[in-house]
Design an enzyme around this catalytic site. Structure first.
Site, PDB file in Angstrom:
ATOM      1  N   GLN A 137      -3.726   4.122 131.101  1.00 13.57           N
ATOM      2  CA  GLN A 137      -2.013   3.770 132.250  1.00 13.57           C
ATOM      3  C   GLN A 137      -3.011   3.604 133.363  1.00 13.57           C
ATOM      4  OE1 GLN A 137       0.027   7.066 134.807  1.00 13.57           O
ATOM      5  NE2 GLN A 137       2.241   6.141 133.390  1.00 13.57           N
ATOM      6  N   TYR A 166       5.877   4.719 142.089  1.00  9.66           N
ATOM      7  CA  TYR A 166       5.032   4.214 142.581  1.00  9.66           C
ATOM      8  C   TYR A 166       5.133   2.175 142.751  1.00  9.66           C
ATOM      9  CZ  TYR A 166       2.909   8.479 141.704  1.00  9.66           C
ATOM     10  OH  TYR A 166       2.490   9.910 142.477  1.00  9.66           O
ATOM     11  N   ARG A 193       6.180   1.613 131.263  1.00  7.12           N
ATOM     12  CA  ARG A 193       6.992   2.298 131.690  1.00  7.12           C
ATOM     13  C   ARG A 193       8.249   2.712 132.887  1.00  7.12           C
ATOM     14  NH1 ARG A 193       5.531   9.290 133.012  1.00  7.12           N
ATOM     15  NH2 ARG A 193       7.032   9.904 130.957  1.00  7.12           N
ATOM     16  N   GLY A 235       3.997  15.848 127.639  1.00 11.20           N
ATOM     17  CA  GLY A 235       3.356  16.256 128.484  1.00 11.20           C
ATOM     18  C   GLY A 235       3.107  18.026 128.593  1.00 11.20           C
ATOM     19  N   ARG A 236       3.990  19.023 129.211  1.00 14.89           N
ATOM     20  CA  ARG A 236       3.708  20.227 129.513  1.00 14.89           C
ATOM     21  C   ARG A 236       3.409  21.072 128.556  1.00 14.89           C
ATOM     22  NH1 ARG A 236       8.822  20.320 133.332  1.00 14.89           N
ATOM     23  NH2 ARG A 236       9.273  18.999 132.292  1.00 14.89           N
TER      24      ARG A 236
HETATM   25  C1  LIG Z   1       0.963  17.773 135.241  1.00  9.61           C
HETATM   26  C2  LIG Z   1       1.338  16.175 135.538  1.00  9.61           C
HETATM   27  C3  LIG Z   1       0.930  15.194 135.813  1.00  9.61           C
HETATM   28  C4  LIG Z   1       1.618  13.866 135.576  1.00  9.61           C
HETATM   29  N1  LIG Z   1       1.427  12.843 135.943  1.00  9.61           N
HETATM   30  C5  LIG Z   1       1.890  11.455 135.372  1.00  9.61           C
HETATM   31  C6  LIG Z   1       1.282  10.064 135.640  1.00  9.61           C
HETATM   32  O1  LIG Z   1      -0.310   9.987 136.013  1.00  9.61           O
HETATM   33  N2  LIG Z   1       1.772   9.596 135.467  1.00  9.61           N
HETATM   34  C7  LIG Z   1       2.909   9.340 134.739  1.00  9.61           C
HETATM   35  O2  LIG Z   1       3.050   8.327 134.864  1.00  9.61           O
HETATM   36  N3  LIG Z   1       3.356   9.983 134.560  1.00  9.61           N
HETATM   37  C8  LIG Z   1       3.391  11.659 135.081  1.00  9.61           C
HETATM   38  N4  LIG Z   1       3.906  12.845 135.323  1.00  9.61           N
HETATM   39  C9  LIG Z   1       4.652  12.833 133.762  1.00  9.61           C
HETATM   40  C10 LIG Z   1       4.883  13.650 132.474  1.00  9.61           C
HETATM   41  O3  LIG Z   1       4.048  11.926 131.781  1.00  9.61           O
HETATM   42  C11 LIG Z   1       6.191  13.328 131.842  1.00  9.61           C
HETATM   43  O4  LIG Z   1       6.634  12.157 132.078  1.00  9.61           O
HETATM   44  C12 LIG Z   1       7.098  14.920 132.340  1.00  9.61           C
HETATM   45  O5  LIG Z   1       6.329  15.185 132.625  1.00  9.61           O
HETATM   46  C13 LIG Z   1       7.489  15.235 131.685  1.00  9.61           C
HETATM   47  O6  LIG Z   1       7.326  15.353 130.059  1.00  9.61           O
HETATM   48  P1  LIG Z   1       7.303  16.999 129.863  1.00  9.61           P
HETATM   49  O7  LIG Z   1       8.657  17.936 130.087  1.00  9.61           O
HETATM   50  O8  LIG Z   1       6.809  16.474 128.033  1.00  9.61           O
HETATM   51  O9  LIG Z   1       6.226  17.569 130.808  1.00  9.61           O
HETATM   52  C14 LIG Z   1       3.583  14.037 135.411  1.00  9.61           C
HETATM   53  C15 LIG Z   1       3.379  15.128 134.890  1.00  9.61           C
HETATM   54  C16 LIG Z   1       2.491  16.056 135.064  1.00  9.61           C
HETATM   55  C17 LIG Z   1       3.510  17.891 134.772  1.00  9.61           C
END
Ligand SMILES: Cc1cc2nc3c(=O)[nH]c(=O)nc-3n(C[C@H](O)[C@H](O)[C@H](O)COP(=O)(O)O)c2cc1C
Length: 367
Positions: free
Chosen positions: A100, A172, A224, A315-316
Site C-alpha cells: 500500500q 490522507y 482504496r 483486519g482485526r
Molecule cells: C491497527 C490498524 C491499522 C490500520 N492501518 C491502516 C493502513 O495503514 N491503511 C489503511 O488503508 N487502513 C488501515 N486500517 C484500516 C483497516 O484496513 C480496516 O479497514 C479496518 O480495520 C476495518 O476492518 P476490520 O474490522 O476487519 O479490522 C488500520 C486498521 C487497524 C486496526
C-alpha cells in the site's frame, strides 16, 4: 454456498487463490527511516500463506508524506532491499503481496517531519485536536508527488511485489485532493467535482502507465477510497459515486472501500434503504472487482459481504488470529481466537506499537 474459497482472476492476469485479503494495517514496527525490521517480517510471515493476498501497512512515497513514527517507507532506493524481504515473507503458499503506497499530506505534524510544515492540497487544517495548518503544494510539487508515487511503484516491482494499492482513503493526501474540505484550490487541481478528481485521475493513469512500462510480469494496481467524510464541506456519497464510476472504467485490478462496518449506512441518508457497500457495488455494476471490509468476524459475515463485493478484507481478526482463513475454510470456526492476552503477544508478533493501538482502539479484543 460460500465463495470465500474460490479463486479470482484480476484484469492484470494475476489470480488470487481465494477471496480473503489481509487488510492494510499500520503496525509502527519499521525503523525511524522507514526500513523494515525483523519483527515486522515475522508479523507478516505469520499472517501469510492462507489469505489470497496481503496488503501491507501504508508506506510513504515522500519523506514529507510520513504520517507517524515506525512507518514503512518506499521513498528511496535504500528501501528496496528490505521490501524484497517483505515481499518474500508474504509470498508463501501462493499468497500475493500488495504494497500500500501513500502520502500523509496534512494528517501529520512538524514533530514527525523533523521541523518541516506538513503539506496538502490547500492550507486548511484537518478538523482534529492539535492539527497543524499545512502548506499548499505548488503546481510543480504536485507533479513531483505523482512522480514519486510512480517511483514507489517501480521500487515495489523491483522488490518482487505482486502489486500496489493506492491509498486514496482514510483522509490522507490522495483523498485530500478529492475532498472539498481540504481542497480549496482554484487552479486545474481544484474547484468543482471534476477538477477535484484531476489529481486522482493523473495519479491512477500515471501509475498504470508506469506498470505497463516497467513490469515484466502481471502486476496488480488497486485503489482504496473512503466513501464519505464528516466535515462540512466534505465528501458525500454522490461525490464517491462519481469517483467510483470514473475509476471503474480504468485498467485497475480492484477498488477497495474503507468502512468501519461492511453493513453501515450513509451518515447522511435517513432512508437507510441500502448500505453504502450495496450502493457502491451497484454503481460499479461488475466493471471491476470490489473489496469490502469492516467488522467481518465470521464465515457468515464474509458470505454476507460477498453478496455485495467480490473479495473481503480482514483486519482485526487477523491480528488476533492469523489462521482465521484456514479455520473458516475448513469449518473449524469454533477454534478462532477473538481475543488476545498479554502472554500471547510475542507468539502473535504484536509489538508495542500495534499493542498500544489495540489497547486504545479495540480493547474488546484484549483479555
Ligand atoms: C491497527 C490498524 C491499522 C490500520 N492501518 C491502516 C493502513 O495503514 N491503511 C489503511 O488503508 N487502513 C488501515 N486500517 C484500516 C483497516 O484496513 C480496516 O479497514 C479496518 O480495520 C476495518 O476492518 P476490520 O474490522 O476487519 O479490522 C488500520 C486498521 C487497524 C486496526
Amino acid at each position: 454456498m460460500s465463495t470465500l474459497g474460490n479463486p479470482i482472476k484480476l484484469q492484470s492476469g494475476v489470480t488470487l487463490k481465494n477471496r480473503a485479503i489481509m487488510a492494510p494495517m499500520t503496525n509502527m514496527m519499521s525503523f525511524f527511516d522507514g526500513t523494515i525490521t525483523d519483527n515486522e517480517l515475522q508479523y507478516y510471515s505469520l499472517r501469510s500463506g492462507e489469505v489470497g493476498a496481503v496488503i501491507t501497512a501504508a508506506s510513504n512515497v515522500q519523506e514529507i508524506g510520513q504520517g507517524w513514527e515506525g512507518e514503512l517507507g518506499v521513498f528511496d532506493d535504500k528501501h528496496i532491499k528490505g521490501l524484497s524481504k517483505l515481499a518474500s515473507a508474504i509470498k508463501k503458499s501462493g499468497t500475493k503481496a500488495i504494497l500500500q503506497i501513500f502520502h500523509g499530506g496534512r494528517m501529520t505534524n512538524s514533530k514527525i517531519l523533523r521541523g518541516k510544515q506538513p503539506v496538502s492540497a490547500s492550507a486548511v487544517k484537518a478538523e482534529r485536536a492539535d492539527a497543524e495548518e499545512p502548506r499548499s503544494l505548488t503546481d510543480e510539487e504536485i507533479i513531483q508527488v505523482i512522480e514519486d508515487f510512480k517511483s514507489a511503484t517501480i521500487r515495489a516491482i523491483k522488490a518482487g511485489f505482486d502489486g500496489v494499492e493506492l491509498h486514496g482513503a482514510n483522509t490522507y493526501l490522495i483523498q485530500q485532493f478529492f475532498s472539498p474540505h481540504s481542497n480549496r484550490r482554484e487552479d486545474k487541481w481544484g474547484g468543482n467535482l471534476e477538477k477535484r478528481f484531476h489529481f486522482v485521475n493523473q495519479l491512477v493513469d500515471g501509475v498504470i502507465k508506469t506498470v505497463k512500462e516497467n513490469a515484466s510480469e502481471p502486476f496488480i494496481v488497486g485503489y482504496r477510497f473512503s466513501p464519505e467524510e464528516y466535515e462540512n464541506p466534505g465528501i458525500r456519497i454522490d461525490d464517491t459515486l462519481y469517483l467510483v464510476d470514473q475509476l471503474s472504467n480504468k485498467n485497475l485490478d480492484y477498488l477497495h472501500i474503507s468502512l468501519g462496518d461492511y453493513q453501515q449506512y450513509s451518515k447522511f441518508d435517513q432512508t437507510k434503504e441500502q448500505t453504502i457497500l450495496q450502493t457502491i457495488h451497484k454503481k460499479i455494476a461488475g466493471r471491476i472487482p470490489l473489496i469490502s471490509v469492516g467488522n467481518i468476524r465470521t464465515g457468515s459475515d464474509a458470505d454476507n459481504a460477498l453478496k455485495d463485493s467480490e473479495m473481503v478484507a480482514l483486519g482485526r481478526v487477523l491480528l488476533a488470529d492469523p489462521h482465521w482463513t484456514s479455520k473458516v475454510l475448513s469449518n473449524r470456526e469454533d477454534q478462532i481466537r477473538h481475543t488476545v492476552t498479554e502472554e500471547e503477544r510475542d507468539e502473535l508478533h504484536l509489538n508495542t506499537g500495534v499493542w498500544m493501538f489495540m489497547n486504545a482502539m479495540m480493547p474488546e479484543r484484549i483479555k
